[in-house]
Design an enzyme around this catalytic site. Structure first.
Site, mmCIF file in Angstrom:
data_model
loop_
_atom_site.group_PDB
_atom_site.id
_atom_site.type_symbol
_atom_site.label_atom_id
_atom_site.label_comp_id
_atom_site.label_asym_id
_atom_site.label_seq_id
_atom_site.Cartn_x
_atom_site.Cartn_y
_atom_site.Cartn_z
ATOM 1 N N GLN A 1 17.919 37.842 47.787
ATOM 2 C CA GLN A 1 17.839 38.477 49.107
ATOM 3 C C GLN A 1 16.384 38.800 49.459
ATOM 4 O O GLN A 1 15.932 38.555 50.586
ATOM 5 C CB GLN A 1 18.680 39.751 49.098
ATOM 6 C CG GLN A 1 18.420 40.676 50.272
ATOM 7 C CD GLN A 1 19.352 41.864 50.294
ATOM 8 O OE1 GLN A 1 20.492 41.735 50.683
ATOM 9 N NE2 GLN A 1 18.881 43.044 49.904
ATOM 10 N N HIS B 1 18.177 53.324 44.821
ATOM 11 C CA HIS B 1 17.770 53.532 46.217
ATOM 12 C C HIS B 1 16.735 54.653 46.314
ATOM 13 O O HIS B 1 15.769 54.564 47.065
ATOM 14 C CB HIS B 1 18.965 53.951 47.084
ATOM 15 C CG HIS B 1 20.013 52.903 47.261
ATOM 16 N ND1 HIS B 1 21.293 53.050 46.785
ATOM 17 C CD2 HIS B 1 19.971 51.700 47.894
ATOM 18 C CE1 HIS B 1 22.006 51.987 47.107
ATOM 19 N NE2 HIS B 1 21.224 51.150 47.779
HETATM 20 O O1 PAF Z 1 20.711 45.196 49.958
HETATM 21 C C1 PAF Z 1 21.439 45.755 50.791
HETATM 22 O O2 PAF Z 1 21.908 46.879 50.609
HETATM 23 C C2 PAF Z 1 21.799 45.016 52.058
HETATM 24 O O3 PAF Z 1 21.967 43.653 51.825
HETATM 25 C C3 PAF Z 1 20.811 45.259 53.210
HETATM 26 C C4 PAF Z 1 19.436 44.718 52.877
HETATM 27 C C5 PAF Z 1 20.715 46.741 53.500
HETATM 28 C C6 PAF Z 1 21.286 44.553 54.487
HETATM 29 O O4 PAF Z 1 22.540 45.011 54.872
#
Ligand code: PAF
Length: 282
Positions: free
Chosen positions: A155, A37
């Site tokens: 995603q 992150h």
């Molecule tokens: O990847 C993530 O942490 C989640 O799927 C996100 C994109 C923040 C959506 O809740």
């Protein structure tokens, strides 16, 4: 650090930024921040004057209530980590009722078959939940750019599709997977692994890398057979799926084509912890 908790706070913050004409980068997260992150945030800081990190464990993307219950995280720890980065970071950490009101449900999307394979097949409704929260966050925060890690590659592709379908004016920035020294892709779930199992976890990436080498000369199905066999022989892993798919459409490949890009996607349980990973094959 400026921590906003309501949509009203965000609207106010947003209108100030507009006056200053500053570019805003968004890093959406579910907290339990790790180095992966922080890399997204660093990249966002390098490319925007102001960065917002959203921290919100989104209930509608969890198809398994135990998974939601056990999801790790502490906002205080996340804020400490963000404070170590020297740039203009603001945090949006709403509670569930702020984001959903009294109706905690997901919208339904047609993601053109991208959401029915792999994660979508094993976690029904997951991508409707992701789409719902990402659409809400983008609509509210209105960043110029939003940053997503390639660890959740499916995603990422679905969010690109979402912004295209809903005509949301934002640039989606994909960021490479950050790995531990043994190859394990960084993930908030890794901290749920007991020490004795954590030692085994590098096997996922090591096996994907062997698969990548084979992909140069062998068919997609012999590569997936090889990986499946390796997991069957492993005493601690339980493979959920291994799929080789087109990197754009996410559709499973039957015959390789020269002008296409492919990735291998995997999900496996190590003890109780479900891990996912993927690798570019060509
Ligand atoms: O990847 C993530 O942490 C989640 O799927 C996100 C994109 C923040 C959506 O809740």
């Amino acid at each position: 650090m400026n921590v906003l908790t309501t949509k009203g706070d965000v609207l106010q913050f947003r209108s100030k930024l507009k006056e200053n004409k500053a570019d805003l980068g968004l890093v959406p997260t579910m907290g339990a921040l790790h180095e992966g992150h922080l890399e997204l945030v660093r990249r966002a800081c390098a490319e925007n004057e102001v960065v917002m990190v959203s921290v919100f464990v989104n209930p509608t993307q969890f198809n398994n209530p135990d998974d939601l219950e056990n999801y790790p995280g502490s906002l205080d720890e996340d804020l400490e980590k963000l404070k170590t980065l020297s740039c203009d970071i603001h945090v949006f950490a709403p509670d569930v009722s702020e984001m959903y009101g009294s109706d905690i449900s997901a919208r339904h999307y047609d993601f053109k078959g991208m959401d029915t394979v792999m994660e979508g097949a094993f976690r029904p409704g997951h991508f409707d939940g992701v789409g719902t929260i990402v659409e809400s966050l983008l609509g509210l925060i209105r960043p110029q750019r939003a940053y997503f890690g390639e660890k959740d590659y499916q995603q990422l592709q679905i969010i690109r599709q979402l912004t295209h379908q809903q005509k949301i004016p934002v640039e989606i920035i994909p960021c490479p997977i950050i790995r531990e020294p043994d190859g394990l892709a960084m993930s908030s779930r890794n901290r749920l692994l007991p020490k004795r199992l954590r030692k085994e976890a590098g096997f996922i990436f090591q096996t994907l890398q062997k698969g990548k080498t084979l992909f140069g000369t062998k068919s997609a199905s012999s590569v997936t057979d090889f990986i499946r066999g390796a997991f069957e022989d492993h005493p601690y892993f339980k493979l959920e799926y291994i799929e080789i798919a087109d990197s754009e459409t996410l559709q499973p490949v039957s015959r390789k084509r020269n002008n296409k890009k492919y990735r291998a996607f995997i999900a496996a349980y190590l003890g109780e912890v479900r891990l996912i990973d993927n690798i570019a094959l060509n």
